[in-house]
Design a protein around this motif. Sequence first.
Motif, PDB file in Angstrom:
ATOM      1  N   ARG A  37      -2.846   6.627  -5.223  1.00  0.00           N
ATOM      2  CA  ARG A  37      -2.065   7.152  -4.094  1.00  0.00           C
ATOM      3  C   ARG A  37      -2.865   8.237  -3.367  1.00  0.00           C
ATOM      4  O   ARG A  37      -2.899   8.286  -2.126  1.00  0.00           O
ATOM      5  CB  ARG A  37      -0.728   7.698  -4.612  1.00  0.00           C
ATOM      6  N   ALA A  38      -3.543   9.079  -4.149  1.00  0.00           N
ATOM      7  CA  ALA A  38      -4.377  10.120  -3.548  1.00  0.00           C
ATOM      8  C   ALA A  38      -5.549   9.506  -2.779  1.00  0.00           C
ATOM      9  O   ALA A  38      -5.928  10.002  -1.708  1.00  0.00           O
ATOM     10  CB  ALA A  38      -4.893  11.059  -4.633  1.00  0.00           C
ATOM     11  N   ILE A  39      -6.111   8.433  -3.323  1.00  0.00           N
ATOM     12  CA  ILE A  39      -7.203   7.728  -2.638  1.00  0.00           C
ATOM     13  C   ILE A  39      -6.713   7.158  -1.310  1.00  0.00           C
ATOM     14  O   ILE A  39      -7.376   7.270  -0.269  1.00  0.00           O
ATOM     15  CB  ILE A  39      -7.778   6.616  -3.529  1.00  0.00           C
ATOM     16  N   CYS A  40      -5.527   6.531  -1.352  1.00  0.00           N
ATOM     17  CA  CYS A  40      -4.965   5.958  -0.125  1.00  0.00           C
ATOM     18  C   CYS A  40      -4.681   7.052   0.909  1.00  0.00           C
ATOM     19  O   CYS A  40      -4.943   6.874   2.112  1.00  0.00           O
ATOM     20  CB  CYS A  40      -3.686   5.177  -0.431  1.00  0.00           C
ATOM     21  N   ASP A  41      -4.164   8.204   0.449  1.00  0.00           N
ATOM     22  CA  ASP A  41      -3.905   9.323   1.365  1.00  0.00           C
ATOM     23  C   ASP A  41      -5.202   9.741   2.056  1.00  0.00           C
ATOM     24  O   ASP A  41      -5.226   9.963   3.280  1.00  0.00           O
ATOM     25  CB  ASP A  41      -3.334  10.526   0.605  1.00  0.00           C
ATOM     26  N   ARG A  42      -6.241   9.824   1.279  1.00  0.00           N
ATOM     27  CA  ARG A  42      -7.522  10.282   1.828  1.00  0.00           C
ATOM     28  C   ARG A  42      -8.128   9.250   2.774  1.00  0.00           C
ATOM     29  O   ARG A  42      -8.660   9.599   3.822  1.00  0.00           O
ATOM     30  CB  ARG A  42      -8.483  10.594   0.680  1.00  0.00           C
ATOM     31  N   LEU A  43      -8.037   7.966   2.384  1.00  0.00           N
ATOM     32  CA  LEU A  43      -8.587   6.908   3.235  1.00  0.00           C
ATOM     33  C   LEU A  43      -7.848   6.842   4.574  1.00  0.00           C
ATOM     34  O   LEU A  43      -8.463   6.674   5.633  1.00  0.00           O
ATOM     35  CB  LEU A  43      -8.498   5.556   2.523  1.00  0.00           C
ATOM     36  N   GLU A  44      -6.539   6.972   4.526  1.00  0.00           N
ATOM     37  CA  GLU A  44      -5.741   6.885   5.754  1.00  0.00           C
ATOM     38  C   GLU A  44      -6.003   8.070   6.688  1.00  0.00           C
ATOM     39  O   GLU A  44      -5.820   7.963   7.915  1.00  0.00           O
ATOM     40  CB  GLU A  44      -4.257   6.805   5.403  1.00  0.00           C
ATOM     41  N   ALA A  45      -6.445   9.197   6.128  1.00  0.00           N
ATOM     42  CA  ALA A  45      -6.706  10.395   6.938  1.00  0.00           C
ATOM     43  C   ALA A  45      -8.185  10.567   7.285  1.00  0.00           C
ATOM     44  O   ALA A  45      -8.531  11.462   8.068  1.00  0.00           O
ATOM     45  CB  ALA A  45      -6.205  11.631   6.187  1.00  0.00           C
TER      46      ALA A  45
END
Length: 715
Positions: A37-45
């Motif tokens: 989830r943290a990876i996805c947050d970072r990728l999306e931003a």
Amino acid sequence: MEDFRFDKDADGIVTVTLDMQGQNANTMNARFEPGMRAICDRLEAEEGLTGVVFASAKKTFFAGGDLHDLLAIETANEELFAGIEASKAVYRRIEKLPVPTVAAINGAALGGGYELCLACNRRIVVDDPKAVVGLPEVTLGLLPGAGGVVRLTALLGLEKALPYLLEGRQAKPATALKQGMVDEIVAGADDLVPAAKAWIKANPDAHTQPWDQKGFRYPGGGAMEPRVRQTMQVAPAMLFQKTRGLLPAPEKILDVAVNSMRMNFDAALRYETRRFIGLIVSPEAKAAISTFFFGMQAIKSGAVRPEGPRWQASRAAILGAGMMGSGIAYAHAKAGLPSVLKDMDAGKAEAGKQYSAGLCDKAMKRGRMDDAGKAALLDRITPTAQDADFAGTDIIIEAVFEDIALKEKVIPETFKQLSQDGIYGSNTSTLPISILAEACPDPSRFIGLHFFSPVDKMKVVEIIMGEKTSQDTLRKAYDYVQQIGYMPIVVNDSRGFFTSRVFGTFMDEGLQLLQDGMDPVAIERAAWSAGMPVGPLAVFDEVSLVLGQKVSQTHAALDARLGVESGYGKHNTATPAVIGPMIAAGRGGRQYGGGFYDYSADGSKTLWPGLSQFAKGNAEISQADAVDRILYRQAIETLRCLDEGVLNTEVEANLGGIFAIGFPAHTGGAIQFIRGVGIDAFAARAAELADAYGERFDIAPTALDRLRSEKVAAA
């Protein structure tokens, strides 16, 4: 974030490297969803992001769900549903990224690991036979719960996806590419990330999954296509024929796959979750995970093997070129172990070698062997009538007729041909190893090695420890069994050991039902419903009634010789009462022209009408009682073996029962069956059966105490 490394290059491509700390493999453990989830947050931003590559720092890509965690789940509830949905949500976020994503598959990507690959736009795999992909959850009583059923059906179409979903097939790189499960193969692991980045640069707009594109059509046709509808109609019947309705996972997988084609994608993913959480807490899943994953792991890793260096035989000898001896010779040769096949008659020894030639011919017809392979295999078998031809051999397997006097003559005559540190094994099915060892010049190097017929198909060996068998001999025997690719099950010496004792109760209970007045057809049907491979009457015909009678006579003679009553088969009262008159009537089994069945020239068979003479009563026995009698009888005898110390571990009890005897696999084995029913519930039902049908269903109080004190059925 230590489990996930985030590296962005000058071109804006991020490589996410999975490296779950403190583990040999990446799994969907408790840290996985928060980390992803943290990876996805970072990728999306992330500004300037142009693509994403998922790679692995482990030898394998991703092993999927953490089975320890799954085994610990006891209740299907809203919290569990939400947790699964949260894990699936990160995969959905990955495939919704506005940039291309690629899975760089450096090793096995199975279950949740391959489901991550399916969420990517492209899948690139290294050219390594160990880099298999697939969804094997069905083999563990589960379904792919992270979108695997829905996505694979959408990727391949229903017809192509079902074998991988319903059978848990794993595909090596070339097959995976041909089937469309991966998109590209590279020569080496170092080529994976560069190839992934090159594709991203060449395809900057390839970030929308096929199923998210307008006008998407399922490969092979949608739910209303005639061919697909035919598959939907036929598949349930074919599935029931295989599972008998005893395995819920394949049925739910088929349900999800079919219905996913009739609803929108996100609804299909939720539907998959609902079916998944019901399976997690099912007794079938608990049984499969405990036995077929952790149990097999314990056997393969040598958890029940004595400590010491690995041992490997370089030469072997088999004494007796009958069906068993010939089968063992084939098993050796197929595993690359040169063997001498010795018989008193050179012609019989040569005929024993021809048995292997026949098996090779069958393999060639199926495309599994060529002429060179056949020649090489047969070159490893040397037929002879001379003991001198196997002088200095590492292991001798005595497989002569089940006659104690004959074995006591052969053992000392041939033992002298062993190498200095070689071991001697007897392929006896019921005769006490400690007694046979008295004829051996060195009892410490003597051990039981009980193969099962047909040897080429029954890949398990019951290793029997005699009173004087050394741990060094056991270690070598264990390694030898694994060397030839078979599963070792270690037991201690007793009349009938473990497998023959339990197998005898299965056949006897069939005859007990016959005596109680149950229709023979209903008896065989009850065994089928219970999950046994073959009914007890059919089994008796195959092993032969004559052999059963000879075994009883052998043990009676042994009792007289030793001046003791062993009690072997004391509860099997129906067996002598029925097979004696059957043999007297000329019905000794299939090889004698007929037994419980009549056999026609065209290969068909029908139950012999004369069986009605053995009905002592006209009891109306329900199918449920008949099924329980068949299962409980075997489970109780297995429990006795564990309580008496014949069996050492629950793992060996479970796996030995399934692979050697045919105890229903969906139960996870006899002891796991007891745990699945519930120890107290099992005891209560056994007491009911004892009251209704006799003391053979009685359980010693100490037997269940051990199970209560040991929560985990492990080695």
